[in-house]
Design an enzyme around this catalytic site. Sequence first.
Site, PDB file in Angstrom:
ATOM      1  CD  GLU A  20      42.490  29.927  42.665  1.00  0.00           C
ATOM      2  OE1 GLU A  20      41.628  29.241  43.241  1.00  0.00           O
ATOM      3  OE2 GLU A  20      42.665  29.878  41.435  1.00  0.00           O
TER       4      GLU A  20
ATOM      5  CG  ASP B 136      41.498  30.534  37.760  1.00  0.00           C
ATOM      6  OD1 ASP B 136      40.972  30.496  38.884  1.00  0.00           O
ATOM      7  OD2 ASP B 136      41.390  29.617  36.910  1.00  0.00           O
TER       8      ASP B 136
END
Length: 729
Positions: free
Chosen positions: A458, A405
């Site tokens: 990401e 993330d």
Amino acid sequence: MSELPDAHAIHALFAGNYADPFSLLGMHQTADGLEVRALLPDASEVWVIETKTGRKCSQLKCIDSRGFFSGVVPRRKNPFPYQLAVTWHGQQNLIEDAYRFGPVLQEMDAWLLAEGTHLRPYETLGAHHAVMDGVTGTRFAVWAPNARRVSVVGDFNFWDGRRHPMRFRRELGVWELFIPGAFNGQLYKFEVIDVNGRMRIKADPFAMEAQMRPQTASLICGLPPKTEMSESRKAANGFNKPISIYEVHLGSWRRHTDNNYWLSYKELAEQLVPYVKEMGFTHIELLPINEHPFDGSWGYQPLGLYAPTRRFGTRDDFRKFIEAAHAADINVLLDWVPGHFPNDDFGLAQFDGTPLYEHADPREGYHQDWNTLIYNFGRREVSNFLAGNALYWLERFGIDGLRVDAVASMIYRDYSRAEGEWVPNHYGGRENLEAISFLRYTNRSLGKAAPGSITVAEESTDYHGVSRPPEAGGLGFWFKWNLGWMHDSLDYMKLDPVHRRYHHNLMTFGMLYNYTENFVLPLSHDEVVHGKKSILDRMPGDAWQKFANLRAYYAWMWAFPGKKLLFMGNEFAQGKEWNHDVSLDWHLLEGEDNWHHGVQRLVRDLNATYRHFSPLYELDFEPQGFEWLVVDDHENSVFVFVRRDSQGNEIIVASNFTPVPRHNYRFGINQAGGWREVLNTDQKGYHGSDLCNGGIVHSEQIHSHGRPQSLSLTLPPLATLWLVREADR
């Protein structure tokens, strides 16, 4: 020889300020002989028992009414294994003395921890079952270099920090202790007297199971057994394989209708896994399941990095869920969050009274967007803690890969910060060199220690080489989310079709950079929250057009180069934004066959067809795998391209993003022959207008778009077609 304890030392021990308990407690050779000392609050009588013979050797005297006992063992010169027979409230108990055992950490482990290169620090730090000198118990170890004193408190010692102060390994900054009789299933924490003399009660950073909020204790439990990654699971992660990911938030995929309560890991194994299998997805991606204090963070503010959340069951229940997915030939990816952590007092924040895991300077250590703290990646113990955690999930739970993330927030020091709110690196630049080094090290380590597993970034910027090897200057990820494609294509799709002709490039621009990274095309949870609307509700027009637009877009996405990711609920066109507190709107699929059924049926068929035809996935990251056939028909908002595999087999993809049917639409092709529709988003089974080409469409020797042969098709309104050459079926 050891000096006899004085009153000041004993008082410091009771006050919790004595940092070297082993110099005071246990068995010591003194000028008077072997002396045994023990701190046993509320005890009335204490005897030393020789373990080998069971004989009473000496009765210890209470020399401090608070419970400090001491006595010399007569006629003995050399230390020997012993136990203590302790009488509390009239009842005698035979116990092992924690202070008769030697150091816990092995020499090689200590060396690697100090160096910050221990591949598996979770096997050493934390709480682990152990047998020392024939005695069963639990060994504890925690990094807190600036603490004045650290004790283990838990079910086994009345949560009394005086009873089990730990040994300090100064060369490591680690406190350690073996506690006989402490067993799996008992709760514990670390009681820390920090550098400022303040008491802090901390959960174990390496706890492998923990209480569910609002409770915060850690749980003694054994290491999960190692799992081997099968060759089929390794193959399923390959660059040349079909990867279609179903992204899931376990707490809101489905809930019990009577009380809105979560499904358990067991129920999810029985319901979610078969559903994903039926829908044809190859992978499940779980939003973070690490233990976290706040439901509203969706798991993205984790504190128990090594502990699966107890919200849905035990750690073993979670393992069985993973096993159920693997039994169904579904790989499992875990959303992993090394980018930040919350500042809850029981967690990592100011762990020993100093910014230990985080940066001291808020310009480096505070995340303004999320009100969280940022790991100090330049501290070797911190990077080792995190890199070890990545391997832990792959090796001990059989997780097949990690989606990492918020990588951009890690690798840029000025991420979401104004001028003057960030600290440049030592070259004066904006890159977080320590975070970049950490990511490269982690990806390299996983590649060696867990071959076949993958990491997916990401990363929202144009940082060069995110999915390229560290040796080539990259970050070493296997894949990167293509957020540019996602934003561009959604911006295009939300336009009224009459205006799409002016924004044709939004759908073609992605191919200009497609081969710079190994991309995943994501329609993730982030796109259906915070007022962005659901994917369905972003589509323009009346209800019929919204669903037609969505179907055409999904078929475009599944045919476009890159692996696929779809957040739960999107597969049946949920109309509302996602709400983590309630179930998906499964009632939309109740009753008679409707538009939502049509979208769900389409996604299932997209997955099946995608997996069946290798041109749709085999050369995702190779230029020969894609070619535009019609790229510039902005007036009609038509796009046609071909996908190709390594054998030269082709699939033609044609999209009409207007509500106007295009009859006799001619375009040039590479391979002459008969072409059959294998997918048409306008067909009746998907609740379209059922405008199809029917049977086989044969190419003609008519020059078009620079090619000698061409096809003439009917392009349905707001629809995407896939065609395969008949000889290739």
